[in-house]
Design an enzyme around this catalytic site. Structure first.
Site: not given
Ligand code: PEP
Ligand code: MG
Length: 544
Positions: A193, A300, A335, A434, A457-458, A468, A505
């Site tokens: 954050h 997300r 999502r 993915e 990524n996946d 990953r 993405c």
């Protein structure tokens, strides 16, 4: 004083180059209070604790007052998080009990309670959630009056703060002092954050300075280069001149990038490339808008659940989604919960898995926990009356998962019809690409999906069988591997034939060095980190 160059100082985070004197804050400093009290001191100690809460609340209110004319919602939100921790009745009750039954001094009781909370956080793998511990630490420090250590008001010359770790609240307080020109963090992660805020402030900062932290001493003058990842202690005239030039060059570069905000994003061959934003936290919405994002390509939602650390009600979710969608003219792709893998949290009982990434993750979890899934779909539908929304399903591996999800969506629509609540009757539903099984059966998926979103990524993780998050095999993890490209080509070909909008993405979409290769493959929609929007836009405009 000898000039010392520290190359590869840590990990670059934000900003460019800064010159200033070090102000080092030693957070490991032992707190000097007595450990235990006598029985007759209980009342006095409880009163001290109450006073401490009142004082910390007043400090927070003062900060809120300072921020009254700031329109940065991030700051307000974080301060409010601190306030809710500070006034958490459970925490208060437990501390008072430690004073009464264990005869701990206020400081010991506070330390003990917060240590217990901290320990709960250490078992959590998820980096986003792990970072939330900083908010607790900030409150703990405020309660035992260590917060005055962080008072930077008196700083009157360009200063670089050197500190072990930082909470979002501290960043907020610090940045108000215009003389604070840089930050060096001993620890920290790119996705925290606090880091998100440092990035949005574009404050020159380097994180993860573990091995070089000891060399940064109070009062020394340094050059902090957060582009090339070096620090110069006691810089000479040439170093200072070079740094000043870099600052100037960065200002020009930024001004150039800002000119692109209203420019349409077309390649040189006149191909339109939509650039949307990936959003994990509400506070990124502002940055996305400031940088001219064409809507949100990936919201997300798990971060909302994780931050709450409980299952949000339909109303809470509805308000959250509504707030986000009503801030964008173009569509927001929400999502559904990608629970599982490294994104688990306490409010949901989950069985410990040998291979969480191959386990009860994403849509598998949602279909097994239909009530949680239906609550989320209902909230998304309700929010669709307030802006353009599309629904995205994560971790899909079978066509039946899509058809099953659609049935649940239909029953949610019926429920809203009965209640006479408005929603988008034609809401679109798509999937994350993915998992290789989806690539093999892409034609069948095209029959049941309105759009695709490629999660490299996946997809890389599952295509190459490389975890990953595992640093040991990081050399094997490559989104540009020919096998991943082959998967992308297959998907894009079918998507084009069947006219299915498809976006990229994964993190690679935010990488200016690699994006050309993906544009060459025919990708025409991107969803990127909020801070990378303009850099990627520039790459698009200069693409052949
Ligand atoms: C991806 O897998 O590429 C993706 C965008 O999803 P996440 O990083 O949330 O798993
Ligand atoms: Mg993914």
């Amino acid at each position: 004083m000898t000039r010392t160059l520290i190359k590869s100082a840590g990990q670059t985070l934000a900003g460019c180059c800064a010159i200033g004197k070090i102000h080092k804050i030693n957070q490991s400093q032992e707190f000097n209070a007595k450990k235990n009290i006598d029985k007759q001191e209980i009342e006095k100690e409880l009163k001290k604790f109450e006073d401490s809460i009142t004082k910390a609340n007043q400090d927070i209110d003062k900060t809120l007052l300072h921020l009254a004319d700031s329109d940065d919602e991030n700051f307000h939100k974080i301060i409010k998080v601190h306030k809710s921790i500070l006034n958490d009745p459970e925490i208060k009750k437990d501390i008072a009990q430690l004073i009464q039954t264990k005869l701990h001094s206020m400081e010991t009781a506070i330390n003990k309670k917060f240590l217990e909370i901290e320990e709960k956080f250490t078992s959590i793998k998820n980096p986003y959630l792990k970072e939330r511990i900083k908010d607790y630490k900030f409150v703990k420090d405020s309660l035992i009056s260590k917060s005055n250590l962080f008072d930077l008001k008196k700083i009157s010359e360009p200063t670089i703060l050197v500190i072990e770790e930082i909470s979002p609240g501290q960043v907020i307080n610090f940045h108000k002092n215009k003389n604070l020109v840089g930050i060096c963090l001993k620890h920290g992660s790119r996705t925290s954050h606090a880091s998100i805020i440092l990035k949005s402030l574009n404050l020159t900062s380097i994180i993860q300075l573990e091995k070089n932290y000891q060399f940064l001493e109070e009062g020394a003058q340094i050059v902090l280069n957060a582009i090339e990842n070096y620090i110069i202690l006691n810089p000479n005239k040439d170093d200072l001149q070079k740094c000043e030039k870099e600052i100037e060059a960065e200002k020009i570069k930024e001004a150039e990038l800002r000119k692109l905000i209203d420019k349409p994003s077309f390649t040189k061959s006149k191909k339109r490339i939509k650039i949307r934003a990936n959003i994990d936290f509400e506070e990124e919405v502002q940055v996305a808008q400031k940088n001219g994002a064409h809507g949100v390509g990936l919201l997300r939602t798990e971060m909302f659940y994780i931050e709450k650390n409980s299952l949000p009600s339909v109303k809470e979710q509805f308000q959250y989604y509504k707030k986000i969608v009503s801030q964008f003219q173009n569509s927001v792709i929400i999502r559904t919960l990608d629970f599982g893998g490294d994104k688990s949290f306490g409010a949901i009982d989950s069985v410990k898995e040998e291979n969480p990434n191959l386990g009860m993750r994403g849509i598998r979890f949602s279909l097994k926990n239909r009530e949680i899934f239906a609550t989320q779909l209902e909230a998304i539908l309700m929010a669709s009356a307030f802006g353009k929304i599309k629904i995205l399903l994560p971790m899909v591996s079978k066509v039946q998962e899509v058809t099953e999800s659609k049935k649940i969506l239909e029953s949610c629509k019926k429920k809203l019809d009965k209640e006479n609540l408005p929603y988008d009757k034609n809401i679109k539903i798509g999937i994350m690409i993915e998992i290789p099984s989806v690539v093999f059966l892409i034609e069948e998926f095209a029959e049941v999906c309105d759009f695709f979103s490629i999660g490299t990524n996946d997809l890389t993780q599952y295509t190459l069988a490389v975890d990953r998050n595992n640093q040991q095999v990081k050399e094997h993890y490559d989104e540009c591997d020919p096998a991943v490209f082959c998967a992308l080509k297959t998907v894009l070909k079918v998507a084009k034939q069947k006219n299915i909008p498809t976006s990229l993405c994964g993190e690679i979409a935010s990488n200016p060095e690699k994006i050309d290769k993906f544009l060459d493959l025919g990708v025409d929609e991107l969803s990127v980190n909020t801070s990378s929007i303009l850099t990627i836009k520039k790459k698009v405009i200069n693409h052949k």
